[in-house]
Every structure is written in structure tokens, then in C-alpha cells.
Design a protein around this motif. Structure first.
Motif, short mmCIF file in Angstrom:
data_model
loop_
_atom_site.label_atom_id
_atom_site.label_comp_id
_atom_site.label_asym_id
_atom_site.label_seq_id
_atom_site.Cartn_x
_atom_site.Cartn_y
_atom_site.Cartn_z
N ARG A 158 0.83 -1.21 0.00
CA ARG A 158 0.00 0.00 0.00
C ARG A 158 0.86 1.25 0.00
NH1 ARG A 158 -4.01 1.20 -2.33
NH2 ARG A 158 -4.74 -0.89 -1.74
N ASP A 159 1.96 1.28 0.76
CA ASP A 159 2.84 2.46 0.80
C ASP A 159 3.45 2.74 -0.57
OD1 ASP A 159 2.40 2.76 3.55
OD2 ASP A 159 4.02 1.34 4.02
N ILE A 160 3.71 1.68 -1.34
CA ILE A 160 4.30 1.87 -2.67
C ILE A 160 3.23 2.27 -3.67
CG2 ILE A 160 5.58 0.72 -4.51
CD1 ILE A 160 6.84 -1.07 -2.39
N LEU A 161 2.05 1.66 -3.56
CA LEU A 161 0.97 1.99 -4.50
C LEU A 161 0.49 3.43 -4.36
CD1 LEU A 161 -1.14 -1.32 -4.24
CD2 LEU A 161 0.33 -0.60 -6.15
N ASP A 162 0.69 4.05 -3.17
CA ASP A 162 0.22 5.43 -2.94
C ASP A 162 1.16 6.49 -3.49
OD1 ASP A 162 -1.98 4.46 -1.69
OD2 ASP A 162 -1.18 4.68 0.36
N VAL A 163 2.32 6.10 -4.02
CA VAL A 163 3.26 7.10 -4.54
C VAL A 163 2.67 7.73 -5.79
CG1 VAL A 163 5.58 7.48 -5.45
CG2 VAL A 163 5.23 5.84 -3.59
N PRO A 164 2.57 9.08 -5.84
CA PRO A 164 2.02 9.75 -7.03
C PRO A 164 2.90 9.48 -8.26
CG PRO A 164 2.10 11.26 -5.16
CD PRO A 164 2.88 10.04 -4.76
N VAL A 165 2.24 9.29 -9.39
CA VAL A 165 2.96 9.05 -10.65
C VAL A 165 3.18 10.39 -11.32
CG1 VAL A 165 2.99 7.74 -12.81
CG2 VAL A 165 1.78 6.82 -10.82
N ASP A 166 4.17 11.13 -10.82
CA ASP A 166 4.45 12.46 -11.38
C ASP A 166 5.91 12.65 -11.70
OD1 ASP A 166 5.44 12.44 -8.84
OD2 ASP A 166 4.27 14.14 -8.09
N GLY A 167 6.70 11.59 -11.55
CA GLY A 167 8.13 11.70 -11.87
C GLY A 167 8.92 12.48 -10.84
N GLN A 168 8.32 12.80 -9.65
CA GLN A 168 9.01 13.57 -8.61
C GLN A 168 9.28 12.66 -7.41
OE1 GLN A 168 10.07 16.67 -9.02
NE2 GLN A 168 9.18 16.64 -11.09
N PRO A 169 10.43 12.82 -6.73
CA PRO A 169 10.73 11.99 -5.58
C PRO A 169 9.79 12.33 -4.41
CG PRO A 169 12.72 12.99 -6.48
CD PRO A 169 11.57 13.69 -7.10
N HIS A 170 9.43 11.30 -3.64
CA HIS A 170 8.60 11.44 -2.46
C HIS A 170 9.18 10.59 -1.34
CE1 HIS A 170 5.38 13.50 -4.71
NE2 HIS A 170 5.68 12.66 -5.70
N THR A 171 9.00 11.07 -0.13
CA THR A 171 9.51 10.34 1.04
C THR A 171 8.39 9.49 1.63
OG1 THR A 171 11.08 12.13 1.52
CG2 THR A 171 10.61 10.57 3.29
N ARG A 172 8.70 8.21 1.87
CA ARG A 172 7.72 7.31 2.45
C ARG A 172 8.42 6.40 3.45
NH1 ARG A 172 4.84 10.32 0.34
NH2 ARG A 172 3.01 9.96 -1.01
N TYR A 173 7.65 5.99 4.45
CA TYR A 173 8.14 5.02 5.43
C TYR A 173 7.57 3.66 5.06
CZ TYR A 173 9.18 2.69 9.83
OH TYR A 173 9.66 1.80 10.76
#
Length: 532
Positions: free
Chosen positions: A105-120
């Protein structure tokens, strides 16, 4: 001041350390994002080519992780139609490992915008993730790099900054202490000079004000030097004023002494001629006899005043008194006997120690002190008043108290009872026979003997206390019990006594007859000073 300086340095270190950590964090994350962007696009472009592991299987880790140059901890995932197709992370042993469905779920929630995001991500920790979609939109590829190295670097730098800042603050504190002490040392010398001046007795007598700030501490180019120079100028003005005051007082004392001395001869002549005329065998008309009697009486009064003024002038000039052992017990007995003879309407009581009390001094002047205190109680209290003379001796000092249960002295008048020519009314009436110098003489004589005299008064109880050093003892120090001391200026002051005049009367010796007091005439007193 030093604490505030250290606190300011600590605040500066905190701000600098926080800014440096933030800047470093931004730089490291930016560097990590560059690497992540390169890895993410390479992952998306490599899919469809021959994988390093031979074949791609859904549900397993992507073979892309086995490509050369991948960092340990690199995460990759392929998402097809919103579902996790493949996911894995490159372990420390160089082989891919499955992430686990709990972290999908944490990986599936990453926006598909080509920008880095921080997730735990579960047990993997904090990651920077980037999601890139294939051009044909058939899949989304998520790539991540761990932030472990970034966080470790920041924590390490934070500890280094903390240790360095603490050491720097300690060094700065020690250096600042030394600098401040060195800088404040001239000010301490200036303060020491002011303290020595403050301890000088400037209210009376000749004062040698020689204290000055050292020349090295009067440099006008520094703040401390300006203060030192200003203090020196002030001391010069004070010294000039004290010298002028001393010259004026000396001139006044000399004038009083000279005038009193010169007046003694004509006053004696006036008294002699008046007495001679009254004793003449020739007939003297009654009105002339009355006038001669008044002339003789006023001449005696004027003689007493002149003698008192001359005595005060001599004491002020520091004229030495006789120094011999004196039995104060005998002086008290004689003084009470004389007071009883002069005021039989009062109740006179006496309390003496079992042994004689010896002091070093002038017996004649001490007798005058006792006579003035007892006369003061007799003249300014109504008939029937009980007056107690109490003497006690100790290892270092003798204490004499004269108590009465009269109406007392008004509080406004207490600070001035030992002043010279103190009067309770503007007319300066002398109906009670007072010269206004009795208590002033008592004060001057006691001080000349190294003693102390004070008064406490409330309605129904007035206590004059005289403390003298015992034979061979050092001078007496004043007490701190709230009693009004005799350290008052030798100037006239106004106030109202209970009977309209100040309780400050010196009684000429001629008006106090010397008579032996029978034992029954001077009753003993109990512990409260009342007659038995």
C-alpha cells in the motif's frame, strides 16, 4: 553579564547548527534524488529487454535489481492496472528480496508524477520513491533509495556540532571570565575608593579626605576612566566643602570659647556689686532691693549658661578630660541624694550592684552628666513621678539608666532631645530654669569618655541610658535596639514637650542643694523599677 553572553553564544551556535543541518539535509536529499531519478528511468527503459536473471515472473522481485551498479537497499516495483505485479529490494548479500504484501500500500500510494517522495516502508525504514509510467501506459515503475545514509550523516553531524559547540562555549566562558575580570578590575578599584570614602565619618570634626582614585584609573578615553575622573572631581568638591565647614565650625567654637571666657569676669563683677549693694547697711528702697535681687538671679543664670557654653566649646575642641578611676556607684548615690533634696515631691529610687563600678574618666564631668539627667526628669515630669536610677556593671562596660513614669517625650521631639538650645516653643521660655544645654553637655561628656547615651520614650515610660567603658576597657559601640542615640548636630531644633518645653535642662549646681538622703527617703525598687 557573563551568563547573558554565554546564553547569546549558545543561541548563535544553535542557529548556526540548525541552519547547517538543514542545508546539508537539502544537499544530501538533492544528491539522492538525482541518483533516484537516474535509477528510476533506467529501470523503466530496461523493462522489456532481456533481464539479467533470464525471465521476469509476476509476483517475484524484479530482475532489474541484479543489474550492475545497483546500491544495496535499492527498491523497485512494477504496478500493472493499479495492482502490484512485482516488488523487491536489493539486500546486503547482493540478492533481491521480496518486500511483502503488507508494504504494498505504501508503494501503490506514490504519485505518478516523476518527482521523488519520502515514504516510510515497514521494516525497511524511510525511502525516497519515484514513480515513472511507461510511454504506452501499460505499467508504472516505482524505484526507491534508502535515506539511511542521509539520516546517519545528519545525526553524526548533529552530535559533532553539539560537542564542538559545548567545548567552544566552555572555552568562550573561561576566556570571557578572564577578560571581564581584567576589564572590571579598574572599576573594582574605583568602587573600593568610594567604599573607603563611605566609611569615613564626615558629619563632624576635622576630616582629612585624602582618598582618590589612582591616576591609572582616570583615563578619559575609557568608560571606567571617565567614572574615576568624575569621582575624583566630586571628592575634590566634597573635600573643599568639608574644609570650609571645618573652618567655620572652628571659628564658631573659638568665638564661643572666647566670648564665654570674656563674659565670666564682667558677670562675676555684676554679681559681686549686686550682692555688695544688697548687704550694705544703708537703707535700700524695696523696689531697688527687688531689682538687685533680680539682677543677681539673672547674673547667676547667665553665668551658668556661659559656663555650659565654655564647657561645650572645650569638649568640641577636643580638650582632654581627667583620666582617673572613678567609682560611679558613689556618684549615683550622691546625685540621687542631691536630686531628692531639690525635688522632694518626686519619688526617687535607686538600684546599685553589690560591688563598686569603676570607670576611667573625669569625676566632676560624670557627676554633671548624672545631675543633668536627674534634673531633666525632675523638671519635666509632674510631682509624684517615680524616678529610678539604675546602675549595672559588666566585664567591658558600665550601664546607667534613668527611668521615669512621666508623660513621655513626643516622637517628633525624640531625634532632637540632645540638640543644643533645643526648645519646645517659639518664645524660648526659661520658666523651668533650663539653659537648653543639659542633655547636650551630657552627650558631649559621655562621648568624650568613649561612651554612648540614648533615649527611649513612650507615654508612661522614659529611659535615658548611658554606657561607659569599664576601667581599662575599649570604647563602647552603639547598640542596635532602636534607641535614639545622642549623635545629633549641635543646632537648635523645635518641638513640643509634654509641659511646653524641651526635656533638655541643665540645672546649675547652686540650685541643687547637697544634702544627705535618709535611708527611707530613697526606697529600693523591684525588678520593674517601681518603689516598694
Amino acid at each position: 553579564m557573563l551568563v547573558a553572553m554565554i546564553a547569546l553564544l549558545a543561541a548563535v551556535c544553535l542557529v548556526v547548527g540548525s541552519i547547517s543541518l538543514l542545508l546539508l539535509r537539502g544537499f544530501l536529499i538533492s544528491q539522492l534524488d538525482g541518483q533516484l531519478d537516474s535509477v528510476g528511468h533506467r529501470f523503466a527503459q530496461s523493462y522489456g529487454h532481456k533481464p539479467p536473471c533470464g525471465t521476469e515472473q509476476d509476483g517475484g522481485p524484479p530482475c532489474f535489481l541484479l543489474s550492475p551498479g545497483q546500491r544495496f537497499g535499492t527498491l523497485s516495483a512494477r504496478i500493472v492496472d493499479g495492482n502490484m505485479s512485482q516488488s523487491g529490494v536489493l539486500g546486503g548479500d547482493g540478492t533481491p528480496h521480496d518486500i511483502g504484501r503488507r508494504d504494498d500500500r505504501d508503494i501503490l500510494d506514490v504519485p505518478v508524477d516523476g518527482q521523488p517522495h519520502t515514504r516510510y516502508i515497514g521494516n525497511l525504514g524511510v525511502y525516497r520513491l519515484i514513480a515513472v509510467e511507461r510511454p504506452d501506459k501499460s505499467a508504472v515503475f516505482v524505484t526507491g533509495l534508502p535515506m539511511t545514509e542521509v539520516n546517519t550523516t545528519l545525526v553524526r553531524l548533529g552530535w559533532i556540532e553539539l560537542v564542538v559547540a559545548a567545548a567552544g562555549l566552555m572555552v568562550a566562558g573561561a576566556a570571557s571570565t578572564l577578560i571581564v575580570r581584567a576589564t572590571m578590575r579598574p572599576l573594582q578599584r574605583v568602587a573600593a575608593t568610594a567604599g573607603r570614602v563611605a566609611e569615613l565619618r564626615l558629619d563632624r570634626g576635622e576630616v582629612a579626605l585624602a582618598e582618590r582614585v589612582p591616576p591609572g584609573d582616570t583615563d578619559p578615553r575609557t568608560e571606567v576612566g571617565q567614572v574615576g575622573a568624575a569621582l575624583n572631581r566630586m571628592l575634590e568638591h566634597v573635600a573643599s566643602a568639608l574644609e570650609a565647614r571645618q573652618a567655620s565650625e572652628t571659628q564658631l567654637r573659638q568665638f564661643l570659647a572666647d566670648a564665654s571666657h570674656e563674659l565670666r569676669t564682667p558677670l562675676a563683677a555684676i554679681r559681686g556689686y549686686a550682692e555688695l549693694t544688697r548687704r550694705s547697711e544703708d537703707y535700700v528702697p524695696p523696689d531697688v532691693a527687688h531689682a538687685l535681687s533680680r539682677v543677681s538671679s539673672q547674673a547667676e543664670r547667665m553665668t551658668s549658661l556661659v559656663e555650659d557654653m565654655l564647657l561645650l566649646a572645650r569638649l568640641d575642641a577636643g580638650r582632654p578630660l581627667a583620666r582617673e578611676p572613678v567609682d560611679v556607684s558613689q556618684l549615683v548615690v550622691d546625685a540621687v541624694s542631691d536630686a531628692h533634696a531639690a525635688g522632694p515631691e518626686h519619688r526617687w529610687t535607686l538600684r546599685l550592684p553589690d560591688e563598686a563600678v569603676l570607670v576611667t574618666g573625669d569625676a566632676t564631668r560624670l557627676s554633671q552628666v548624672l545631675a543633668n539627667l536627674l534634673a531633666n526628669a525632675r523638671v519635666h515630669t509632674p510631682p509624684g513621678t517615680t524616678v529610678l536610677a539604675e546602675l549595672s556593671g559588666g566585664p567591658a562596660e558600665a550601664s546607667l539608666r534613668v527611668l521615669d513614669d512621666g508623660p513621655g517625650i513626643p516622637p517628633s521631639l525624640l531625634p532632637h532631645v540632645f540638640g543644643r538650645f533645643a526648645r519646645g516653643d517659639s518664645s524660648r521660655s526659661r520658666a523651668a530654669g533650663s539653659t537648653g544645654l543639659g542633655l547636650a553637655i551630657a552627650h558631649a561628656v559621655v562621648v568624650a569618655h568613649g561612651g554612648w547615651v540614648g533615649v527611649e520614650s513612650v507615654p508612661g515610660r522614659t529611659v535615658f541610658t548611658v554606657r561607659l567603658p569599664m576601667h581599662g576597657a575599649s570604647p563602647v559601640s552603639p547598640p542596635h535596639n532602636g534607641a535614639v542615640a545622642a549623635a545629633v548636630p549641635a543646632t537648635a531644633s523645635n518641638g513640643t514637650a509634654p509641659n511646653g518645653s524641651v526635656r533638655n535642662g541643665a540645672v546649675p549646681s547652686a540650685t541643687v542643694p547637697t544634702a544627705a538622703v535618709p535611708t527611707t527617703a530613697v526606697p529600693t525598687a523591684d525588678s520593674h523599677g517601681q518603689a516598694r
